[in-house]
Write an enzyme that holds these catalytic residues in place. Structure first.
Site, PDB file in Angstrom:
ATOM      1  CE  LYS A 115     -10.557  35.882  -4.708  1.00  0.00           C
ATOM      2  NZ  LYS A 115     -10.235  34.462  -4.749  1.00  0.00           N
ATOM      3  CE  LYS A 201      -6.056  38.609 -10.176  1.00  0.00           C
ATOM      4  NZ  LYS A 201      -5.766  37.690  -9.117  1.00  0.00           N
ATOM      5  CE  LYS A 204     -10.046  31.051 -12.376  1.00  0.00           C
ATOM      6  NZ  LYS A 204      -9.574  29.738 -12.619  1.00  0.00           N
TER       7      LYS A 204
END
Ligand code: TYM
Length: 339
Positions: A115, A201, A204
């Site tokens: 991230k 993966k 969202k």
């Protein structure tokens, strides 16, 4: 048995969340209730502020997520269903555990690395200490089992390390404060991949909505997304070994198996030798058939905001009560005076 798990209320519930985690939540909720145990499921809204967010969207997403979870089968009369923000003990315990967690442990977290990317200095402190809050989430309730997808395994291992170190450092050997939680990861569907890239993966945060099936998608959208899913030109193999090096094919077959409640081998037994022209419509129909009732229920539940708020208020009150003893024991173990 004490089951605890959470989901971030950012955006929609997608097929990865459903097959990797929520379906297991529902199964375990029923098992644990039958055995006299308890399950707690929560919206990780405090985690959601670790990255840029729009406040009005966060509250709306929280309500939508409660509706989605109930539509999937989480029963607020069987499970404690709540959002972290109504249970201040989560943030309190996180602070107390910050004294035990180590910078080196957090620096190794792959989710932090992914991230933060190249811009670590620009990230919020909350994104870095995110796994400590996640440890607090489960340790607060003495969780024994934590149903999650594969991507959360490392965070759960960290929770165990924090619990172990705290117990060693501050508790008599025969009276540890924390239970060491075990991750429960489904053998199939632990990692559902993007429909556009079999190596990424399903998530969202993927900017392309075509990469995921949302539980709110209608039949047309589902059929369209499956039809457009990336594949290779070969027909499906007759056995599992033939899926090696074919991540997109493996993902679609895995989704079919998980949805049909069968094995990858059985799906290949049925479709081996067939091209995607035949397999994709079958997969699309299976998804539509299973997701349609969830979708219908979700659309009904989301209309009644007061009812959704009432579910969270009731769950929050119960969670505060359940959290109190462990938090008190933690303060005491650390030598903090609370009057
Ligand atoms: P989150 O919101 O990203 O995902 C919720 C659950 O869905 C699973 N999942 C998947 N499983 C299979 N394939 C996928 N593509 C996929 N994408 C998501 C996740 O593994 C997870 O189980 N940090 C957590 C939320 C959290 C939590 C906790 C979980 C906060 N505190 C305490 C367990 C215990 C997260 O962001 O999950």
């Amino acid at each position: 048995m004490r089951i605890v798990s959470g989901i971030q209320p950012t955006g929609n519930l997608h097929l990865g969340n459903y097959l990797g985690a929520i379906r297991n939540w529902v199964r375990m909720q029923d098992e644990v209730a039958a055995g006299g145990g308890l399950s707690l499921y929560f919206l990780a809204d405090l985690h959601a502020i670790s990255q840029p967010h729009v406040p009005a969207e966060l509250s709306a997403n929280c309500r939508e997520m409660v509706a989605a979870l109930v539509a999937c089968g989480i029963d607020p009369d069987k499970s404690v269903l709540f959002n972290q923000a109504q249970v201040p003990q989560h943030a309190e315990l996180q602070w107390l555990l910050n004294g035990t967690a180590r910078m080196g442990w957090l620096n190794r977290m792959t989710q932090w690395k992914d991230k933060a990317g190249k811009n670590r200095e620009g990230q919020s402190v909350a994104l870095f200490t995110y796994p400590v809050l996640q440890a607090a989430d489960v340790l607060l309730y003495q969780a024994t089992h934590v149903p999650v997808g594969e991507d959360q395994k490392q965070h759960l291992e960290l929770a165990r390390d924090i619990a172990q170190k705290f117990n060693n450092d501050f508790c008599p050997e025969d009276a540890p404060v924390f239970t060491l939680p075990k991750p429960t990861i489904p053998p199939e569907a632990a990692r559902i991949m993007s429909l556009r890239d079999g190596n990424a993966k399903m998530s969202k945060s993927d900017p392309s909505d075509m990469s995921r099936i949302n539980l709110t998608d209608d039949a047309d959208a589902i059929m369209q997304k499956v039809k457009k899913a990336k594949t290779d030109p070969e027909p499906l193999p007759g056995d599992k070994a033939g899926l090696e090096g074919r991540p997109e094919a493996a993902n679609l077959v895995g989704i079919y198996a998980a949805m049909a409640g069968t094995s990858v081998e059985a799906v290949l037994g049925q479709f081996g030798g067939e091209g995607f022209g035949k397999f994709k419509p079958a997969l699309g129909e299976l998804l539509v058939e299973q997701l349609a009732p969830i979708n219908a229920r979700f659309n009904e539940l989301r209309q009644d905001q007061a009812a959704l708020d009432a579910i969270l208020a009731k769950g929050g009150a119960k969670a505060r009560e359940l959290a109190a003893p462990t938090l008190a024991a933690t303060y005491q173990a650390l030598g903090l005076l609370r009057g």
